[in-house]
Design an enzyme around this catalytic site. Structure first.
Site, PDB file in Angstrom:
ATOM      1  N   LYS A  46       0.817  -1.192   0.000  1.00  0.00           N
ATOM      2  CA  LYS A  46       0.000   0.000   0.000  1.00  0.00           C
ATOM      3  C   LYS A  46       0.860   1.255   0.000  1.00  0.00           C
ATOM      4  O   LYS A  46       0.398   2.344  -0.292  1.00  0.00           O
ATOM      5  CB  LYS A  46      -0.891   0.034   1.251  1.00  0.00           C
ATOM      6  CG  LYS A  46      -1.809  -1.145   1.393  1.00  0.00           C
ATOM      7  CD  LYS A  46      -2.555  -1.095   2.712  1.00  0.00           C
ATOM      8  CE  LYS A  46      -3.380  -2.339   2.922  1.00  0.00           C
ATOM      9  NZ  LYS A  46      -3.888  -2.413   4.291  1.00  0.00           N
ATOM     10  N   GLY A  47       2.108   1.117   0.345  1.00  0.00           N
ATOM     11  CA  GLY A  47       2.971   2.273   0.589  1.00  0.00           C
ATOM     12  C   GLY A  47       3.159   3.207  -0.582  1.00  0.00           C
ATOM     13  O   GLY A  47       3.334   4.412  -0.394  1.00  0.00           O
ATOM     14  N   GLU A 103       8.177   2.982  -6.021  1.00  0.00           N
ATOM     15  CA  GLU A 103       8.277   2.528  -4.634  1.00  0.00           C
ATOM     16  C   GLU A 103       8.289   3.714  -3.678  1.00  0.00           C
ATOM     17  O   GLU A 103       8.795   4.787  -4.012  1.00  0.00           O
ATOM     18  CB  GLU A 103       9.580   1.746  -4.432  1.00  0.00           C
ATOM     19  CG  GLU A 103       9.521   0.311  -4.890  1.00  0.00           C
ATOM     20  CD  GLU A 103       8.896  -0.618  -3.871  1.00  0.00           C
ATOM     21  OE1 GLU A 103       8.056  -0.171  -3.043  1.00  0.00           O
ATOM     22  OE2 GLU A 103       9.225  -1.812  -3.901  1.00  0.00           O
ATOM     23  N   ASP A 104       7.747   3.498  -2.490  1.00  0.00           N
ATOM     24  CA  ASP A 104       7.847   4.510  -1.445  1.00  0.00           C
ATOM     25  C   ASP A 104       9.227   4.458  -0.810  1.00  0.00           C
ATOM     26  O   ASP A 104       9.893   5.466  -0.659  1.00  0.00           O
ATOM     27  CB  ASP A 104       6.744   4.335  -0.395  1.00  0.00           C
ATOM     28  CG  ASP A 104       6.662   2.918   0.161  1.00  0.00           C
ATOM     29  OD1 ASP A 104       7.266   1.978  -0.410  1.00  0.00           O
ATOM     30  OD2 ASP A 104       5.974   2.726   1.180  1.00  0.00           O
ATOM     31  N   ASP A 107      14.517  -0.599   1.585  1.00  0.00           N
ATOM     32  CA  ASP A 107      15.465  -0.810   2.670  1.00  0.00           C
ATOM     33  C   ASP A 107      16.361  -2.002   2.373  1.00  0.00           C
ATOM     34  O   ASP A 107      17.437  -1.830   1.826  1.00  0.00           O
ATOM     35  CB  ASP A 107      14.827  -0.827   4.066  1.00  0.00           C
ATOM     36  CG  ASP A 107      13.484  -1.504   4.130  1.00  0.00           C
ATOM     37  OD1 ASP A 107      13.369  -2.651   3.684  1.00  0.00           O
ATOM     38  OD2 ASP A 107      12.555  -0.876   4.644  1.00  0.00           O
ATOM     39  N   LYS A 135      17.214   3.517   2.022  1.00  0.00           N
ATOM     40  CA  LYS A 135      18.078   3.410   3.208  1.00  0.00           C
ATOM     41  C   LYS A 135      19.326   2.619   2.809  1.00  0.00           C
ATOM     42  O   LYS A 135      19.333   1.396   2.919  1.00  0.00           O
ATOM     43  CB  LYS A 135      17.353   2.660   4.324  1.00  0.00           C
ATOM     44  CG  LYS A 135      16.153   3.357   4.900  1.00  0.00           C
ATOM     45  CD  LYS A 135      15.567   2.500   6.005  1.00  0.00           C
ATOM     46  CE  LYS A 135      14.363   3.119   6.648  1.00  0.00           C
ATOM     47  NZ  LYS A 135      13.779   2.228   7.670  1.00  0.00           N
ATOM     48  N   ASP A 163       3.687   3.417   6.925  1.00  0.00           N
ATOM     49  CA  ASP A 163       2.834   3.253   8.096  1.00  0.00           C
ATOM     50  C   ASP A 163       3.551   2.598   9.269  1.00  0.00           C
ATOM     51  O   ASP A 163       4.612   2.012   9.125  1.00  0.00           O
ATOM     52  CB  ASP A 163       1.620   2.388   7.745  1.00  0.00           C
ATOM     53  CG  ASP A 163       1.973   0.909   7.647  1.00  0.00           C
ATOM     54  OD1 ASP A 163       1.413   0.107   8.407  1.00  0.00           O
ATOM     55  OD2 ASP A 163       2.823   0.557   6.804  1.00  0.00           O
ATOM     56  N   ARG A 169       0.021   6.822   7.433  1.00  0.00           N
ATOM     57  CA  ARG A 169       0.265   6.857   5.985  1.00  0.00           C
ATOM     58  C   ARG A 169      -0.095   8.199   5.364  1.00  0.00           C
ATOM     59  O   ARG A 169       0.543   8.649   4.427  1.00  0.00           O
ATOM     60  CB  ARG A 169      -0.573   5.784   5.260  1.00  0.00           C
ATOM     61  CG  ARG A 169      -0.050   4.396   5.342  1.00  0.00           C
ATOM     62  CD  ARG A 169      -0.827   3.496   4.372  1.00  0.00           C
ATOM     63  NE  ARG A 169      -0.765   2.100   4.744  1.00  0.00           N
ATOM     64  CZ  ARG A 169       0.267   1.304   4.472  1.00  0.00           C
ATOM     65  NH1 ARG A 169       1.315   1.782   3.839  1.00  0.00           N
ATOM     66  NH2 ARG A 169       0.248   0.046   4.840  1.00  0.00           N
TER      67      ARG A 169
END
Length: 184
Positions: A46-47, A103-104, A107, A135, A163, A169
């Site tokens: 959902k990001g 993509e949000d 990592d 990151k 989130d 969010r």
């Protein structure tokens, strides 16, 4: 900071204006690279919802359509193992398409690496990645990301699609959570 939700934020890492300015910059790069081509934007639920919506509106010269995937990666707690299960697959046929994964955050890179391989195997003409956040210190695998908004420290962040327990969010900025939220 007024609302209870905002009191849960320890520090604002990226403001709404910084995010908007960076999206303008990324959209200009994407427009230059894909000018007058049809591109399928693939968001990972959902990001990526916020990034996908805002980025797509800023593209001026790229013809886009959107599709969504939902994936689940297995591991212990918050650690990804790279073992991925598709919960919702794409509706679109990717054969001969130019695909841009939106993509949000990246990592470990494990899920994204799997996703690129999976989509590439479907006969795409090209595949690239646009990510609002990365990151670098959390990377477990090297992933080639063409469009990067911001490199951030290896801290847990929320807002702008990210989130904690399905909350935060919709914050228009990216911030770190106050310890009382996840320790309490």
């Amino acid at each position: 900071m007024g609302s209870a939700r905002e009191q849960d934020i320890k520090h604002i890492l990226l403001t709404e204006q910084q995010i908007s300015d960076k999206l303008d910059e990324l959209a200009a790069q994407i427009d230059a690279d894909y000018a007058d081509r049809d591109v399928l934007l693939v968001g990972v639920l959902k990001g990526a919802v916020m990034v996908m919506a805002d980025l797509s509106r800023k593209l001026k010269h790229t013809r886009t359509s959107m599709d969504w995937m939902a994936v689940s990666s297995y591991g212990s707690g918050t650690k990804s193992s790279g073992v991925v299960r598709i919960l919702k697959d794409l509706d679109a046929d990717l054969t001969g398409r130019h695909v841009l994964i939106v993509e949000d955050i990246i990592d470990s890179g494990l899920t994204l690496s799997w996703l690129i391989s999976n989509l590439r195997s479907r006969g795409v003409a090209s595949i690239e990645v646009a990510a609002m956040l990365r990151k670098p210190d959390a990377a477990k695998v090297e992933v080639d990301v063409k469009y990067i908004g911001f490199d951030i420290p290896n801290e847990f962040v929320v807002g702008y699609g990210l989130d904690y327990a399905e909350q935060y969010r919709s914050l228009p900025y990216v911030g770190t959570l106050a310890p009382h939220v996840y320790e309490g």
